[in-house]
Scaffold this motif. Sequence first.
Motif, PDB file in Angstrom:
ATOM      1  N   ILE B 366     -12.098  -6.978   0.435  1.00 16.98           N
ATOM      2  CA  ILE B 366     -10.978  -5.841  -0.012  1.00 16.98           C
ATOM      3  C   ILE B 366     -10.466  -4.970   0.827  1.00 16.98           C
ATOM      4  O   ILE B 366     -11.287  -4.617   1.656  1.00 16.98           O
ATOM      5  CB  ILE B 366     -11.524  -5.479  -1.410  1.00 16.98           C
ATOM      6  CG1 ILE B 366     -12.712  -4.616  -1.316  1.00 16.98           C
ATOM      7  CG2 ILE B 366     -11.793  -6.698  -2.435  1.00 16.98           C
ATOM      8  CD1 ILE B 366     -12.798  -3.767  -2.315  1.00 16.98           C
ATOM      9  N   GLU B 367      -9.378  -4.324   0.405  1.00 22.60           N
ATOM     10  CA  GLU B 367      -9.010  -3.275   1.209  1.00 22.60           C
ATOM     11  C   GLU B 367      -8.449  -2.320   0.190  1.00 22.60           C
ATOM     12  O   GLU B 367      -7.343  -2.783  -0.498  1.00 22.60           O
ATOM     13  CB  GLU B 367      -7.729  -3.709   2.399  1.00 22.60           C
ATOM     14  CG  GLU B 367      -7.192  -2.532   3.244  1.00 22.60           C
ATOM     15  CD  GLU B 367      -6.362  -3.153   4.331  1.00 22.60           C
ATOM     16  OE1 GLU B 367      -6.323  -4.373   4.178  1.00 22.60           O
ATOM     17  OE2 GLU B 367      -5.945  -2.139   4.993  1.00 22.60           O
ATOM     18  N   VAL B 368      -8.791  -1.198   0.238  1.00 27.35           N
ATOM     19  CA  VAL B 368      -8.130  -0.270  -0.579  1.00 27.35           C
ATOM     20  C   VAL B 368      -7.740   1.295   0.057  1.00 27.35           C
ATOM     21  O   VAL B 368      -8.037   1.334   1.088  1.00 27.35           O
ATOM     22  CB  VAL B 368      -9.240   0.355  -1.700  1.00 27.35           C
ATOM     23  CG1 VAL B 368      -9.402  -0.868  -2.738  1.00 27.35           C
ATOM     24  CG2 VAL B 368     -10.421   0.766  -1.079  1.00 27.35           C
ATOM     25  N   THR B 369      -6.912   2.012  -0.564  1.00 27.50           N
ATOM     26  CA  THR B 369      -6.498   3.404   0.119  1.00 27.50           C
ATOM     27  C   THR B 369      -8.114   4.334   0.139  1.00 27.50           C
ATOM     28  O   THR B 369      -8.634   4.227  -0.912  1.00 27.50           O
ATOM     29  CB  THR B 369      -5.611   3.823  -0.768  1.00 27.50           C
ATOM     30  OG1 THR B 369      -4.536   2.971  -0.980  1.00 27.50           O
ATOM     31  CG2 THR B 369      -4.783   5.156   0.025  1.00 27.50           C
ATOM     32  N   MET B 370      -8.102   4.855   1.400  1.00 24.93           N
ATOM     33  CA  MET B 370      -8.994   5.802   1.413  1.00 24.93           C
ATOM     34  C   MET B 370      -9.074   6.827   0.108  1.00 24.93           C
ATOM     35  O   MET B 370      -7.872   7.191  -0.302  1.00 24.93           O
ATOM     36  CB  MET B 370      -9.053   6.837   2.472  1.00 24.93           C
ATOM     37  CG  MET B 370      -9.324   5.989   3.906  1.00 24.93           C
ATOM     38  SD  MET B 370     -11.155   5.819   4.012  1.00 24.93           S
ATOM     39  CE  MET B 370     -10.983   5.258   5.862  1.00 24.93           C
ATOM     40  N   GLY B 371     -10.198   7.013  -0.671  1.00 21.81           N
ATOM     41  CA  GLY B 371     -10.231   8.108  -1.490  1.00 21.81           C
ATOM     42  C   GLY B 371     -10.017   7.355  -2.923  1.00 21.81           C
ATOM     43  O   GLY B 371     -10.081   7.962  -3.913  1.00 21.81           O
ATOM     44  N   THR B 372      -9.970   5.864  -3.191  1.00 20.19           N
ATOM     45  CA  THR B 372     -10.279   5.150  -4.157  1.00 20.19           C
ATOM     46  C   THR B 372     -11.232   5.424  -4.885  1.00 20.19           C
ATOM     47  O   THR B 372     -12.058   5.666  -3.898  1.00 20.19           O
ATOM     48  CB  THR B 372      -9.772   3.644  -3.957  1.00 20.19           C
ATOM     49  OG1 THR B 372      -8.519   3.630  -3.264  1.00 20.19           O
ATOM     50  CG2 THR B 372      -9.733   2.773  -5.216  1.00 20.19           C
ATOM     51  N   ARG B 373     -11.435   5.445  -5.837  1.00 16.58           N
ATOM     52  CA  ARG B 373     -12.817   5.790  -6.674  1.00 16.58           C
ATOM     53  C   ARG B 373     -13.527   4.372  -6.918  1.00 16.58           C
ATOM     54  O   ARG B 373     -13.202   3.691  -6.872  1.00 16.58           O
ATOM     55  CB  ARG B 373     -12.698   6.521  -8.126  1.00 16.58           C
ATOM     56  CG  ARG B 373     -12.040   7.769  -8.247  1.00 16.58           C
ATOM     57  CD  ARG B 373     -11.516   8.308  -9.459  1.00 16.58           C
ATOM     58  NE  ARG B 373     -10.468   9.468  -9.261  1.00 16.58           N
ATOM     59  CZ  ARG B 373     -10.883  10.429  -9.205  1.00 16.58           C
ATOM     60  NH1 ARG B 373     -12.321  10.947  -8.725  1.00 16.58           N
ATOM     61  NH2 ARG B 373     -10.249  11.721  -8.898  1.00 16.58           N
TER      62      ARG B 373
END
Lengths: 214, 540
Positions: B366-373
Amino acid sequence: MSKVTINIDGKEVQAESGQTVLDTALANGIYIPHLCHHPELKPRGVCRLCLMEMADGELITACRMPVIAGMVVKTKTKKVDKAIRPTVELLIAYHHDTCRGCPAIGKCELQTVMSHLKIDRKRVRRLRPPPAKKPLDKMNSSFDYDPNRCVLCGVCINTCEDIHGVSLLYYVGRGHETKVAFYGDEKKCESCLECLARCPVGGLMLKKPVEVRH
Amino acid sequence: MPEKKCTILVCQGTGCISGGAEQILNSLETELVRQNLSGAMQIKHAGCHGFCQRGPLVVIEPEGIFYTKVTPNDIPDIVHSLQPDTVPVERLLYYDTTINRPIKSFRDIPFYYKQQRLVLRNCGVINPENIDDALAAGGYQALRKALAMKPTEIIEEIKKSGLRGLGGAGFPTGRKWEAAFQAPGKDKYIICNGDEGDPGAFQDRSVLEGDPHSVLEGMIIAGFAIGARHGYAYVRNEYPFAVHRLGIAIKQARKRGFLGKNILGSKFSFDVEIFQGAGAFVCGESTALVLSIEGKRGMPRPLPRPRTTEVGLWDKPTLLNNVKTYANIPLIINHGSQWFASRGSEKSKGTAIFSLTGKVVNSGLIEVTMGTRLREIIYDIGGGIPDGRAFKAVQTGGPSGGCLPPELLNMPVDFDSLTAAGSMMGSGGMVVMDQDTCMVDIARYFLDFTQRESCGQCIPCRIGTKQMFDILDNITQGRGKPEDIDTLLELGNSIKDASLCALGQSAPNPVLSTIRYFRDEYEAHIYEGHCPAGVCHGCL
């Protein structure tokens, strides 16, 4: 060579620029624990015992740190002690043999380190015992290697490479299985015994003369 | 009768291949011929699509119809559904248990739409063995753009983007590039670190397998920016598909003039070769990796020493970055540093890629924006804990990272928050644990790994990690001593401070973090001889 002044444990000492802090300290009668340092060899920084505290609180090995004019270092702080005391205790816990019968007795750097730090042998007992004793390596014709006494300081390896220029000895294995070995090149060894002369502990020892039965 | 024109993507990531994706590809070809559809349909051999748990995956574009757990027996039905006036094969679609119905397109599945796939944009979408596919997806556009810029302009863009490296410290990539650029000397090297060795991490592998051209493009731009002519891609020997596909990509890039002499007609020449690591975890450490390429035993060099950007490979200035760092470069050059810096948290920009595994409903890449909880990652994307069990901890950063408890689920995930919580971003492994996981056993598992992978040169790491492992092993067998927790803390802090390299300095993290957050479990093992999770056989 220009001279610089540095401060070790509150004592102002003179050093040649380019010298390391450890060499400077030893030359000025300040002992900093060490095992892998040898004045004739390049500093390797692997035994981690000469850690000292810099002015900013960082721990750096004195053997690889060149002197800088005006630097202030401390070698006996709580932080240093917390870092290196467990290291020495671990070494002792994994050092199978007692000193009796050790070829290094009286000139052993580990003994020097232990008495300097006043290592409490009782504290070592809280640690788990080491794995089974490892067999001696008797491949060489003139000396034996005892992995149970070796502290893997690398001095013998560096001696073979830097002083004798042969590079026959090297590390083999990983983790606590790491030891020094000949890599199958033991026949090329000329038995100059330079490595044995520099071993800070009893890791390398001369072969016992073969008893002749009459 | 109008014919549907579709592209059939068959995931060929390592996970799906182990599930039989190669046979699926073969049966698909024969079945298309049998059903007379081979003319209208294009089969695409794609890289990792990400949802590894549901593999082998087959995706039908343009609609994005998403078939999971496909076997060769399902192929006739799938091909039949491509005939005009048919419906998708419902039994193979992703079934969402929260809404109790199947979802047709992967774009409507929370696992995908809650993500921000930037670096992974081409993974599972293009054929990694076909450069035309990469070019059609915008590949090497950034290189063209970069070659028209000044090296200092490129470095300035990278600096302004806020991209950070994936070593433990999260060092700003732009500053590293600048140091390598400013280092004197004509011969410089680029190294791509693909020696991903953490248990439970597979992002570098998936990027190399799914989109090798974007990594190459990043390396070429880096070479141009710092003035290097040669690059090494250091890839683990255990990653045969990654090595194979990167090898093909390099050959194709050479043919098209993206690698080699006078790239795209410029004065810049650069080439890349693959170096296969021999399987030592410590070779992921930059100085050990450099020695390994030189043909020596991979043992980290201690501080104080010159930085690798000044004295690196063959004692020349060397720029070493991770696979994903290079894959980010074309994005920054194409879209600009502002676009990149607008994503993420205050001090961590862009996205983070994780290998989400363990006790989680949806595992995969998976790839998420930095700062995703953490909660969004584990519950929204990961779908929560299977069988209604309770979440207990999440381990990030592999053997160098730590275990985070439920209290931290609302923590935004970025470089600094993870470090502050006693873990780290590291390679990006993310292992979810439920109530049936014993935290002492987990710490023991990671210490077993590090004590075996220690290079052996420094005493704290060589003996210290072994000793910590022995104590943990004793505790899990019901032979813990009352003073063991203190001993572990004392040894752990000493190893952190005294070890020579990052492997040793971070090795105690799994133990220190589990004691910090789950001390009661240690105490139950030691004082009551009881394993609360019911895992440790010696403590039941």
